[in-house]
Design a protein around this motif. Structure first.
Motif, mmCIF file in Angstrom:
data_model
loop_
_atom_site.group_PDB
_atom_site.id
_atom_site.type_symbol
_atom_site.label_atom_id
_atom_site.label_comp_id
_atom_site.label_asym_id
_atom_site.label_seq_id
_atom_site.Cartn_x
_atom_site.Cartn_y
_atom_site.Cartn_z
ATOM 1 N N HIS A 29 0.844 -1.189 0.000
ATOM 2 C CA HIS A 29 0.000 0.000 0.000
ATOM 3 C C HIS A 29 0.889 1.253 0.000
ATOM 4 O O HIS A 29 2.040 1.207 0.448
ATOM 5 N N ALA A 30 0.351 2.366 -0.495
ATOM 6 C CA ALA A 30 1.073 3.649 -0.523
ATOM 7 C C ALA A 30 0.056 4.775 -0.538
ATOM 8 O O ALA A 30 -0.989 4.675 -1.183
ATOM 9 N N GLY A 31 0.355 5.846 0.206
ATOM 10 C CA GLY A 31 -0.573 6.971 0.249
ATOM 11 C C GLY A 31 -0.081 8.093 1.125
ATOM 12 O O GLY A 31 1.129 8.310 1.273
ATOM 13 N N ALA A 32 -1.021 8.810 1.746
ATOM 14 C CA ALA A 32 -0.699 9.989 2.536
ATOM 15 C C ALA A 32 -1.541 10.021 3.806
ATOM 16 O O ALA A 32 -2.567 9.353 3.895
ATOM 17 N N PHE A 33 -1.083 10.809 4.782
ATOM 18 C CA PHE A 33 -1.823 10.966 6.032
ATOM 19 C C PHE A 33 -1.753 12.418 6.495
ATOM 20 O O PHE A 33 -0.857 13.165 6.137
ATOM 21 N N VAL A 34 -2.748 12.789 7.295
ATOM 22 C CA VAL A 34 -2.780 14.075 7.985
ATOM 23 C C VAL A 34 -3.021 13.757 9.452
ATOM 24 O O VAL A 34 -3.913 12.979 9.780
ATOM 25 N N ARG A 35 -2.226 14.347 10.328
ATOM 26 C CA ARG A 35 -2.424 14.130 11.764
ATOM 27 C C ARG A 35 -2.689 15.481 12.425
ATOM 28 O O ARG A 35 -1.872 16.396 12.321
ATOM 29 N N VAL A 36 -3.834 15.592 13.073
ATOM 30 C CA VAL A 36 -4.197 16.802 13.805
ATOM 31 C C VAL A 36 -3.942 16.514 15.283
ATOM 32 O O VAL A 36 -4.638 15.710 15.901
ATOM 33 N N GLN A 90 -6.253 11.188 12.927
ATOM 34 C CA GLN A 90 -5.413 10.940 11.758
ATOM 35 C C GLN A 90 -6.201 10.315 10.621
ATOM 36 O O GLN A 90 -6.344 9.102 10.540
ATOM 37 N N PRO A 91 -6.722 11.139 9.702
ATOM 38 C CA PRO A 91 -7.298 10.575 8.479
ATOM 39 C C PRO A 91 -6.175 10.227 7.495
ATOM 40 O O PRO A 91 -5.152 10.897 7.458
ATOM 41 N N GLU A 92 -6.397 9.166 6.741
ATOM 42 C CA GLU A 92 -5.418 8.713 5.750
ATOM 43 C C GLU A 92 -6.143 8.351 4.461
ATOM 44 O O GLU A 92 -7.347 8.094 4.469
ATOM 45 N N ALA A 93 -5.408 8.315 3.387
ATOM 46 C CA ALA A 93 -5.926 7.802 2.108
ATOM 47 C C ALA A 93 -4.760 7.120 1.413
ATOM 48 O O ALA A 93 -3.688 7.709 1.280
ATOM 49 N N TYR A 94 -4.970 5.873 1.029
ATOM 50 C CA TYR A 94 -3.903 5.178 0.324
ATOM 51 C C TYR A 94 -4.451 4.140 -0.639
ATOM 52 O O TYR A 94 -5.536 3.617 -0.469
ATOM 53 N N PHE A 95 -3.646 3.907 -1.660
ATOM 54 C CA PHE A 95 -3.924 2.856 -2.642
ATOM 55 C C PHE A 95 -3.426 1.554 -2.035
ATOM 56 O O PHE A 95 -2.310 1.486 -1.526
ATOM 57 N N ASN A 96 -4.263 0.541 -2.073
ATOM 58 C CA ASN A 96 -3.943 -0.716 -1.413
ATOM 59 C C ASN A 96 -4.213 -1.879 -2.361
ATOM 60 O O ASN A 96 -5.130 -1.822 -3.170
ATOM 61 N N THR A 97 -3.409 -2.901 -2.259
ATOM 62 C CA THR A 97 -3.686 -4.148 -2.958
ATOM 63 C C THR A 97 -3.921 -5.203 -1.893
ATOM 64 O O THR A 97 -3.142 -5.337 -0.955
ATOM 65 N N LYS A 98 -5.050 -5.891 -2.004
ATOM 66 C CA LYS A 98 -5.425 -6.910 -1.028
ATOM 67 C C LYS A 98 -5.701 -8.202 -1.769
ATOM 68 O O LYS A 98 -5.996 -8.190 -2.949
#
Length: 193
Positions: free
Chosen positions: A52-59, A67-75
């Protein structure tokens, strides 16, 4: 030599900003091991390793963070029939976890934390290999919901997360059986802000 000096200068400017900022933005990637589970005794379940690869934001809100995140994942996953037929699922998804976390230990540049929250998965591509009479790709859900929970560590601008993910609903809803998915996720991240 010039490249090393430029990298060190960049890191020296980013490090204080990342340590003091109430909001962190970063990139992450890693591996996950997914296993399908079913209630049929004639199938053996095997884990599949993917990425998987993506980005995160931590408040950061004191010792608590969101911490919302969004990433491309292969399952994926395999269900092996006793007769030797292997049925495997390969899915490409966009996963969006929204985690609530707490800093357990925070000493200087090191932080240890725990987090948990819902994850929403949207399937972008489905592949199925195996016995088409027993399984059909049309019964693989287009999106599903689950829960992630785990621990993590931060050291300066680097993050490491180890989590479990369990689906609340069915991943495969066929006429003969239903299947859920469980994943073990390890990711390494880098704070840009």
């Amino acid at each position: 030599m010039k490249t090393i000096v430029i990298i060190l200068l960049f890191a020296s400017f980013c490090l204080p900003a990342a340590a003091q900022s109430p909001i962190n933005l970063g990139l992450k990637g890693g591996i996950n091991s997914t296993k399908l589970t079913s209630d049929l005794s004639k199938y053996d379940e095997e884990s599949i390793n993917k990425f998987h690869a993506g980005a995160f934001v931590r408040v950061n809100l004191g010792n608590i963070y969101v911490q919302p995140e969004a990433y491309f994942n292969t399952k994926g996953g395999e269900l092996n029939e006793s007769g030797g037929i292997v049925n495997s699922f390969d899915l490409k998804t966009v996963d969006v976890p929204v985690l609530l976390g707490v800093n357990i230990i925070k000493k200087g540049p090191l932080a240890l934390r725990a987090n948990a929250g819902p994850v929403f998965s949207f399937v972008t591509d489905k592949e199925f290999n195996g016995d088409e009479t027993a399984f059909n790709r049309d019964y693989i859900e287009d999106n599903f919901f689950g829960w992630q929970y785990g621990v993590g560590a931060d050291f300066m601008m680097f993050t490491l997360d180890v989590r479990m993910e369990n689906n609340s609903g069915e991943l495969y809803k066929g006429p003969d059986f239903e299947s859920k998915s469980k994943s073990f996720v390890i990711s390494l991240g880098f704070k840009l802000l």
